[in-house]
Scaffold this active site. Structure first.
Site, short mmCIF file in Angstrom:
data_model
loop_
_atom_site.label_atom_id
_atom_site.label_comp_id
_atom_site.label_asym_id
_atom_site.label_seq_id
_atom_site.Cartn_x
_atom_site.Cartn_y
_atom_site.Cartn_z
N LYS A 56 36.10 34.75 44.27
CA LYS A 56 36.21 33.44 44.93
C LYS A 56 37.63 32.91 44.99
CE LYS A 56 31.87 32.20 45.90
NZ LYS A 56 31.43 31.69 47.21
N SER A 306 30.79 41.41 41.84
CA SER A 306 31.43 40.23 42.43
C SER A 306 31.90 39.20 41.42
CB SER A 306 30.49 39.57 43.45
OG SER A 306 29.27 39.21 42.83
#
Length: 404
Positions: A56, A306
């Site tokens: 992110k 992720s």
């Protein structure tokens, strides 16, 4: 950007220049145990080792770095369960901008604390990400702060797409890429980058089945909200795709598949044991898909990890859940004679077959018991499903009535 709602390879390459010296090129680790299961090379793209513990930070920095001086003066606001929050907070800190983040009630404590440590003001609001987005939009309207959407913005998608460029460079022979998917920013960016350079590579999104908004949305041809969600994978618990990400996923992604909570738990446990990787449930989704369908994907395959931000309390629960899902815990009810030495004989049989006793409970009053019987509840630790079946078989061979 060439179009307000379209991201191109050139945009992603430009984002990579913006991120030089900010985001790290995360490792690509060969996984021998997954390769053996899949029958061909499998590698792990370790975005859990990125700054702030997830991908992110890439998109957040690209988005915030492009704000005008006037926009920067009003600060930024975001809505996030944690990973986007940390990305926004770090980017704002690096760029000298005030940040406010709305998090859902019950957001993981480590994510909240890390977000505050990067200098953001944290406000808890609502149960789901959509509630936080509503609050963030209201805050933006009242204060002039710029809303940094967690996925549905071209700069965010371009930033996340830099992961795809790295995958192609680190694994030039890749044939399949599995990507954990919530709102679709990472999946969209990776797919755009990869398909522009290697249209032959399959890009597959993986969603938690309890929060899978994309299958229904794609079937209806437009972003469609889920009526409810329930998953441990808070990082991909998004009930409504964005307009930009939906269009990119529709046009560039080959397939969306879903994985169960049990599969997520097994994958997280396997990554801890075999890869020595701490990964949050959302970050383990791609590996969960591989464990569910080990020979379905054309290799070489890359599974994208992720994120790695997980509350230690949740980690403990997920480990236990993963062990149970893998057949490593066995709960039995066994009827034994109510005579001296009866329990010792039962435990001797359990020991002889190599199971470890975690808990023993006697039940003497039950309509299913004979007068001369006792029911014993056993919680055992085993080496897996085959060993558990071996334990059950031995007890039944010795004449015990056994129930799971």
């Amino acid at each position: 950007m060439t179009d307000p709602g379209t991201v191109t390879l050139a945009d992603i390459e430009a984002a990579r220049e913006v991120l030089r010296g900010v985001a790290i090129t995360t490792p690509m680790e060969e996984s021998r145990w997954l390769s053996a299961l899949a029958g061909g090379p499998v590698s792990l793209k370790c975005e859990n080792l990125q700054r702030t513990g997830s991908f992110k930070a890439r998109g957040a920095y690209v988005r915030i770095s492009r704000l005008t001086p006037e926009e920067r003066a009003h600060g930024v606001v975001a809505a996030s369960a944690g990973n986007h929050a940390q990305g926004v907070a770090l980017a704002a800190q690096l760029l000298g901008i005030k940040s406010t983040v709305f998090m859902p009630e019950g957001a993981p404590i480590p994510k909240e604390r890390a977000t505050r440590a990067y200098g953001a003001d944290v406000v808890f609001h609502g149960t789901y990400l959509e509630h936080c987005l509503d609050a963030a939009r209201t805050f933006a309207a009242e204060t002039g702060a710029v809303l940094i959407h967690p996925f549905d913005h071209v700069d965010i998608v371009a930033g996340q797409g830099t992961v795809g460029l790295e995958i192609l460079e680190q694994s030039p022979d890749v044939k399949t890429i599995l990507v954990p998917t919530g709102g679709g920013g990472l999946l969209a960016g990776v797919a755009i980058a990869v398909k522009a350079k290697r249209p032959d590579v399959k890009v597959i999104g993986v969603q938690a089945e309890g929060a899978a908004a994309y299958p229904g949305s794609l079937a209806k041809g437009a972003p469609t909200p889920l009526e409810h969600m329930k998953t441990m994978a808070d990082g991909i618990a998004v009930g409504l795709p964005g307009a930009i990400t939906f269009a990119a996923v529709r046009d560039h992604v080959d397939e969306i598949i879903t994985v169960s909570e049990d599969s997520l738990a097994r994958a997280l446990l396997a990554l801890l044991e075999r890869a020595k990787m701490v990964v949050e449930p959302a970050g383990a989704a791609a590996v969960a898909a591989l464990l569910d369908r080990p020979t379905e994907f054309t290799t070489p395959t890359v599974a994208l990890l992720s994120g790695g931000n997980i509350d230690p309390l949740l980690l403990g629960k997920v480990i236990r859940h993963g062990m149970a899902a893998a057949g490593r815990y066995l709960n039995l009810q066994v009827c034994i004679p109510d005579t001296p030495g009866g329990l010792a004989q039962l435990l001797g049989e359990v020991s002889a077959v190599g199971a470890n006793v975690l808990e023993v409970v006697h039940e003497r009053i039950s309509p299913s018991l004979h007068l001369d019987e006792v029911e014993v509840s056993l919680q055992l630790e085993t080496r897996g499903e085959q060993h558990a079946a071996q334990v059950m078989g031995r007890l039944r061979e010795r004449g015990y009535r056994v129930y799971e």
